[in-house]
Design a protein around this motif. Structure first.
Motif, PDB file in Angstrom:
ATOM      1  N   ASN A  65       0.811  -1.211   0.000  1.00  0.00           N
ATOM      2  CA  ASN A  65       0.000   0.000   0.000  1.00  0.00           C
ATOM      3  C   ASN A  65       0.848   1.267   0.000  1.00  0.00           C
ATOM      4  O   ASN A  65       0.536   2.236  -0.697  1.00  0.00           O
ATOM      5  N   TYR A  69       2.251   2.280  -3.362  1.00  0.00           N
ATOM      6  CA  TYR A  69       1.214   2.947  -4.153  1.00  0.00           C
ATOM      7  C   TYR A  69       1.053   4.395  -3.708  1.00  0.00           C
ATOM      8  O   TYR A  69       0.964   5.310  -4.539  1.00  0.00           O
ATOM      9  N   ARG A  92      -6.421  -4.434  -3.794  1.00  0.00           N
ATOM     10  CA  ARG A  92      -5.318  -3.495  -4.001  1.00  0.00           C
ATOM     11  C   ARG A  92      -5.837  -2.097  -4.340  1.00  0.00           C
ATOM     12  O   ARG A  92      -6.929  -1.936  -4.846  1.00  0.00           O
ATOM     13  N   TRP A 115      -6.517   0.954   0.153  1.00  0.00           N
ATOM     14  CA  TRP A 115      -6.134   1.314   1.514  1.00  0.00           C
ATOM     15  C   TRP A 115      -6.653   0.304   2.535  1.00  0.00           C
ATOM     16  O   TRP A 115      -7.074   0.663   3.625  1.00  0.00           O
ATOM     17  N   LEU A 136      -5.306  -1.645   4.848  1.00  0.00           N
ATOM     18  CA  LEU A 136      -3.989  -1.679   5.484  1.00  0.00           C
ATOM     19  C   LEU A 136      -3.917  -2.764   6.552  1.00  0.00           C
ATOM     20  O   LEU A 136      -4.549  -2.671   7.602  1.00  0.00           O
TER      21      LEU A 136
END
Length: 449
Positions: A112, A115, A339, A342, A344
Motif C-alpha cells: 500500500n 502505491y 489493491r 487502503w 492496510l
C-alpha cells in the motif's frame, strides 16, 4: 458557487509547509529504495524466473538485472534531487515514473505505501515546491515565491485523509472486530525482549484492534479542529512509532507522520525549534500579505483546468477504493478489489499450493511452485486466486516452449486466513486453462468458510 470554490483553492498560503514536505518526502522516497538495495529486496525483481503482472500489463517486458538496478538508482537520485529542488519538475516526474515502473514490473511486490509513494511523487510533479529554498531558485531557473495556492496543500490533506478514512472503513469487518488478524500477528512477537509477553497477551490484540478503528476514524476530524490538533498529532506520532517498533514497515510510519504534520498551519516549519526553524526562517521568504480578502485573490488563466483536474483526481481516489463492493464475495478471501483500496494490514494468510499439469499423452506431472518462484513470490501466490491463475497459464506457456502443450492445469490450494482452519481456495478439479483473467467476479473461487 464555482468562483467561491476557486477563491478557496487559489488563496495564497505560506510556502514554508511545501518546502518542508518537499525536503522530507524526497529524502524518504529515496531512502525507501536505498534501503531496499542494502537489505536485498531488490532481488525480488532480479531473481524471479516468472514475473506476475497486473491485468492489461502482461505485455510489459522485464528488464535485465542491470535495468532494475538502474531504476532503483533513478529513484534514489531523483528523490534526493527533489529534496534539493534541483531540476525539480523533471526529477519529481522521474521519481513517480520509477515507483510506477516497479509496481507494474512485479505484481507480488505491491504494498500500500508503495502505491501511496507513487501517487505523492506524481502530485509533487505538479506542485510548485521549488520556488523557495531550492537549487532551481539559486540557479535562476525559477523565480522565488513566498506563497503557493491553497489547493496544493488541500490536495495532500485530502489524500492523507482518504488513507485514514478508508483504513477505518475497511476495519469494520467480522475478522477485525473479532481481533483475529492482530491475535495472529502479535502472537508471533512473543519472543520480543521486554514487550513480547505484553504483545502476545490476548487483551492486547483486542485493545489495538478497536483502538485502530477509533484512531483511523477520528484522527482527521481531530486534526482539522484547531483545539485538538496538537493532541491528535501526538496520538498519530505515537501510533506510527508503535508500528515502527512492532511491525517495522520501512519508511511508511515516518512518511505518515510527515503527511500528518501538514494539518498544522502552513507556516508551522518557521516555528520549529532549533536549527530547523531557523533554517526555514532564513531560507523561505515570509509572505508580505499573509491574509487576503476574497476580492484580492487572483486566479490564473487556467484556473478552470486546475479545478477540473482536482475534481477528477478526487473522484478517482474516492471511487477506486470502493470497487470491492461490486463483488459479492469477501474481498479479503478472493482479493477482488483489495489493491489500491487502503486495506492496510487487515488480514493474514498462510497456505500451500501444488499444481498438476496434464500432458497430451495422458501423463500428469506434479509441479511444486518453489521450483519456479522465489520465496517472496511463493508467499504471495497462495493468498491470491489471480496469482494462482497467472501461474497456471505461465506453467502452460513454459511447457509449450518445451514442446509439451498441456491439456489442463489443476491446483490444490489450501489457505488459512486469520488463524482459521485451512480451506481450498480453488477446486482441485478445475482446469485453470479454461479460466481467463477479467474484471468480473471470480465465480471459480471456492467460497470462504
Amino acid at each position: 458557487m464555482l468562483h467561491r470554490l476557486a477563491t478557496a483553492l487559489f488563496r495564497p498560503v505560506d510556502s514554508a509547509w511545501l518546502v518542508a514536505f518537499r525536503v522530507g518526502a524526497g529524502w524518504l522516497l529515496a531512502l525507501e529504495h536505498g534501503g531496499a538495495v542494502v537489505l536485498g529486496r531488490v532481488h525480488n525483481y532480479t531473481e524471479p524466473r516468472f514475473h506476475f503482472r497486473y491485468m492489461g500489463w502482461e505485455w510489459l517486458p522485464h528488464p535485465p538485472p542491470a535495468g532494475i538496478y538502474a531504476v532503483y538508482a533513478l529513484i534514489m537520485v531523483a528523490g534526493l534531487a527533489v529534496a534539493a529542488g534541483w531540476y525539480y519538475r523533471l526529477m519529481a516526474a522521474l521519481l513517480s515514473a520509477g515507483y510506477v515502473a516497479l509496481l507494474l514490473l512485479e505484481e507480488t511486490e505491491y504494498i500500500n505505501h508503495f502505491y501511496l509513494y507513487a501517487l505523492v511523487a506524481a502530485v509533487l510533479a505538479v506542485l510548485p515546491a521549488h520556488h523557495a529554498a531550492s537549487a532551481d531558485v539559486r540557479a535562476g531557473r525559477v523565480a522565488p515565491r513566498s506563497t503557493v495556492p491553497a489547493w496544493t496543500r488541500l490536495l495532500l490533506l485530502f489524500q492523507m485523509g482518504l488513507v485514514y478514512f478508508f483504513a477505518a472503513l475497511a476495519k469494520l469487518n467480522p475478522d477485525w472486530l473479532a481481533a483475529r488478524p492482530l491475535t495472529v500477528w502479535l502472537g508471533a512477537k512473543a519472543s520480543y525482549p521486554v514487550i513480547g509477553s505484553v504483545l502476545a497477551a490476548p487483551a492486547t490484540a483486542w485493545v489495538l484492534s478497536y483502538g485502530g478503528i477509533v484512531f483511523d476514524a477520528l484522527v482527521v476530524p481531530l486534526l482539522l479542529w484547531r483545539r485538538s490538533r496538537a493532541w491528535a498529532f501526538t496520538g498519530a506520532v505515537l501510533f506510527h512509532l508503535t508500528n515502527v517498533v512492532v511491525f517495522g514497515l520501512g519508511t511508511f510510519p515516518w512518511f505518515s507522520i510527515l503527511l500528518t504534520s501538514l494539518f498544522f498551519s502552513p507556516a508551522f516549519p518557521r516555528h520549529l525549534p532549533g536549527f530547523v526553524g531557523r533554517w526555514f526562517r532564513e531560507r523561505v521568504p515570509r509572505p508580505e500579505q499573509p491574509d487576503l480578502s476574497a476580492e484580492q485573490v487572483r486566479y490564473p488563466r487556467y484556473w478552470r483546468g486546475v479545478v477540473a483536474g482536482l475534481a477528477l483526481f478526487a473522484v478517482v481516489q474516492l471511487l477506486l477504493p470502493l470497487r470491492h463492493v461490486l463483488y459479492p464475495a469477501d474481498t479479503h478471501w478472493t482479493e477482488e478489489g483489495h489493491r489500491f483500496s487502503w486495506h492496510l494490514m487487515l488480514r493474514t494468510k498462510s497456505g500451500t499450493a501444488v499444481f498438476r499439469v496434464q500432458l497430451p499423452d495422458g501423463r500428469v506431472e506434479v509441479v511444486q511452485p518453489d521450483t519456479y518462484l522465489t520465496r517472496n513470490q511463493l508467499s504471495k501466490l497462495t493468498d491470491s486466486p489471480d496469482l494462482l491463475l497467472q501461474f497456471a497459464h505461465l506453467l502452460a506457456r513454459d511447457y509449450g516452449q518445451r514442446g509439451l502443450v498441456p491439456t489442463a492445469v489443476f491446483c490444490e490450494s489450501w489457505v488459512s486466513m486469520n488463524g482459521l482452519p485451512p480451506r481450498p481456495l480453488v477446486s482441485p478439479t478445475l482446469n485453470l486453462l479454461t479460466v481467463q483473467r477479467g474484471l468480473g467476479h471470480y465465480t471459480w473461487v471456492m467460497p470462504r468458510p
